[in-house]
Design an enzyme around this catalytic site. Structure first.
Site, short mmCIF file in Angstrom:
data_model
loop_
_atom_site.label_atom_id
_atom_site.label_comp_id
_atom_site.label_asym_id
_atom_site.label_seq_id
_atom_site.Cartn_x
_atom_site.Cartn_y
_atom_site.Cartn_z
N SER A 157 0.81 -1.14 -0.07
CA SER A 157 0.12 0.06 0.01
C SER A 157 0.88 1.34 0.00
O SER A 157 0.26 2.48 -0.28
CB SER A 157 -0.80 0.04 1.27
OG SER A 157 -0.20 -0.15 2.21
N HIS B 88 -0.33 4.52 6.88
CA HIS B 88 -0.02 4.95 5.96
C HIS B 88 0.59 6.65 6.23
O HIS B 88 0.13 7.04 7.09
CB HIS B 88 -0.69 4.84 5.02
CG HIS B 88 -1.34 3.90 4.49
ND1 HIS B 88 -2.52 3.30 4.95
CD2 HIS B 88 -0.66 2.62 3.95
CE1 HIS B 88 -2.75 1.85 4.58
NE2 HIS B 88 -1.60 1.34 3.96
N ASP C 23 -3.58 7.61 8.25
CA ASP C 23 -4.61 6.88 8.85
C ASP C 23 -4.20 5.87 9.87
O ASP C 23 -4.99 5.03 10.08
CB ASP C 23 -5.34 6.04 7.57
CG ASP C 23 -4.35 5.30 6.76
OD1 ASP C 23 -3.20 5.06 7.31
OD2 ASP C 23 -4.89 4.63 5.97
#
Length: 379
Positions: free
Chosen positions: A47, A355, A352
């Site tokens: 991610s 990240h 968040d």
């Protein structure tokens, strides 16, 4: 007009054979006599550089993801751009389309095989039954092989799709970027393994990484850009779930960061061996750990604040809860609450709980090559 930092970044990326170093002392780059020009980028990752793979396969990260730059969700797990976006921009290339995204994609200048929650090794708990992506590194490589084969056939056949695919000569000239491994460590931590047990898995994880780099090299790749893993012990999702873990002076979980450091030590060894085995390759090892950690240990020095607190989240000291994800709606004392973001993400390090913000991503990429590596000429 491009900023000096962007120009330095492009210069560093163009001359990508790097001498290994974990030093925090500023090292002046050796000026290259020629610039490498990469016509395409192929990315293998999780991610930290997923530009839409997870969104295409499973679900789109909801608003306020994407609020800073795209002004809407854009398949990225951040408020804006990721490091891979800034890398592409430094070469004048467009943002990478996700390989899994069948709608509106253009692969002329490369493809992104990354998906959120991806690991190096095949995970034991796969979405939807578990929390990890089925698109682990070995499968991302298989997707690349299929992509390359079908690209050559499509271009040979002609037609409207020909101009949406990279030219055959782009593959050996492209930059191959890898940023993966954090989720392998996280899988161990959240499987109730001890720190020692997670450490014991690292050599096998790195072996899997090396195996796939070798496979990519044998497919024709020659230029590699490899990120080590960041200080996982500084992320709110670790801090909130392992509150008994010893904290360091920055407030990060010391044992979890030590695992990340051991991972990086073994990764550095593996890269050194890959250089010996493939002398024709230019393999850049990027120490993002040191730069990321500086954002937690000295945030005010670099214009950031509250580095251990998620910008988008809800609950507790770290503004993070396992059941209160960014962009979700939760019930608190009988009332519905939208989990939104902080007012100024540009001042924050963490987006968040897992990240980084766009501001942090840009800072890390600019600082990592310039301040932590001695650059020499392209191969």
């Amino acid at each position: 007009m491009e900023s000096p930092s962007t120009i330095r970044l492009a210069t560093s990326l163009c001359c990508i054979c790097v001498l290994l170093s974990f030093t925090t002392t500023v090292i002046n780059p050796v000026v290259a006599l020629e610039n490498c020009k990469f016509p395409a980028i192929f990315n293998f990752a999780d991610s930290n550089s997923d530009t839409g793979g997870y969104a295409a396969a499973f679900s789109q990260p909801p608003w306020p993801y994407g609020r800073t730059f795209f002004r809407m969700p854009a398949g990225r797990f951040s408020d804006g751009r990721l490091m891979i976006d800034f890398i592409a921009n430094s070469f004048g290339l467009p943002f990478l389309s996700a390989y899994l995204n069948s709608l509106g994609s253009n692969y002329t200048n490369g493809a992104n095989f990354a998906t959120a929650a991806a690991t190096i090794r095949l995970p034991t708990r796969i979405i939807p039954a578990g929390g990890f992506s089925p698109f682990y590194l070995g499968l991302q490589y298989d997707q690349f092989v299929q992509f390359k084969s079908r690209t050559l056939k499509i271009r040979k056949r002609g037609g409207v799709y020909k101009d949406l695919m990279p030219k055959e000569e782009y593959f050996p000239k492209a930059l191959y970027t890898l940023d993966i491994g954090q989720n392998d460590l996280g899988e161990g931590f959240f499987a109730n393994m001890s720190i020692q047990e997670v450490n014991a898995t690292v050599p096998d994880i790195i072996n899997g990484f090396s195996t796939n780099v070798r496979r990519i090299y044998k497919s024709g790749a020659r230029s590699f850009w490899i990120h080590n893993t960041g200080p996982i012990g500084c992320l709110p999702y670790i801090l909130a779930n392992f509150q008994a873990a010893q904290r360091d002076s920055a407030g990060c979980s010391k044992p979890h960061n030590e695992v990340a450091q051991y991972f990086n030590y073994k990764l550095k060894e593996a890269v050194a061996q890959l250089r010996k085995d493939f002398p024709l390759a230019a393999i850049t090892y990027v120490d993002v750990y040191s730069v990321k950690y500086s954002l937690f240990s000295q945030p005010k020095k670099y214009g950031f604040e509250l580095p251990l607190v998620a910008c988008c989240g809800y609950g507790g000291e770290y503004n993070y809860g396992n059941d209160a994800g960014c962009g979700s709606t939760i019930t608190v004392n009988g009332s519905q609450i939208f989990v939104g973001s902080c007012e100024r993400p540009s001042l924050r390090v963490n987006w968040d709980g897992i990240h980084y913000t766009e501001a942090a991503n840009k800072f890390v990429l600019i600082k990592s090559p310039v301040e932590h590596f001695q650059i020499r000429l392209c191969p």
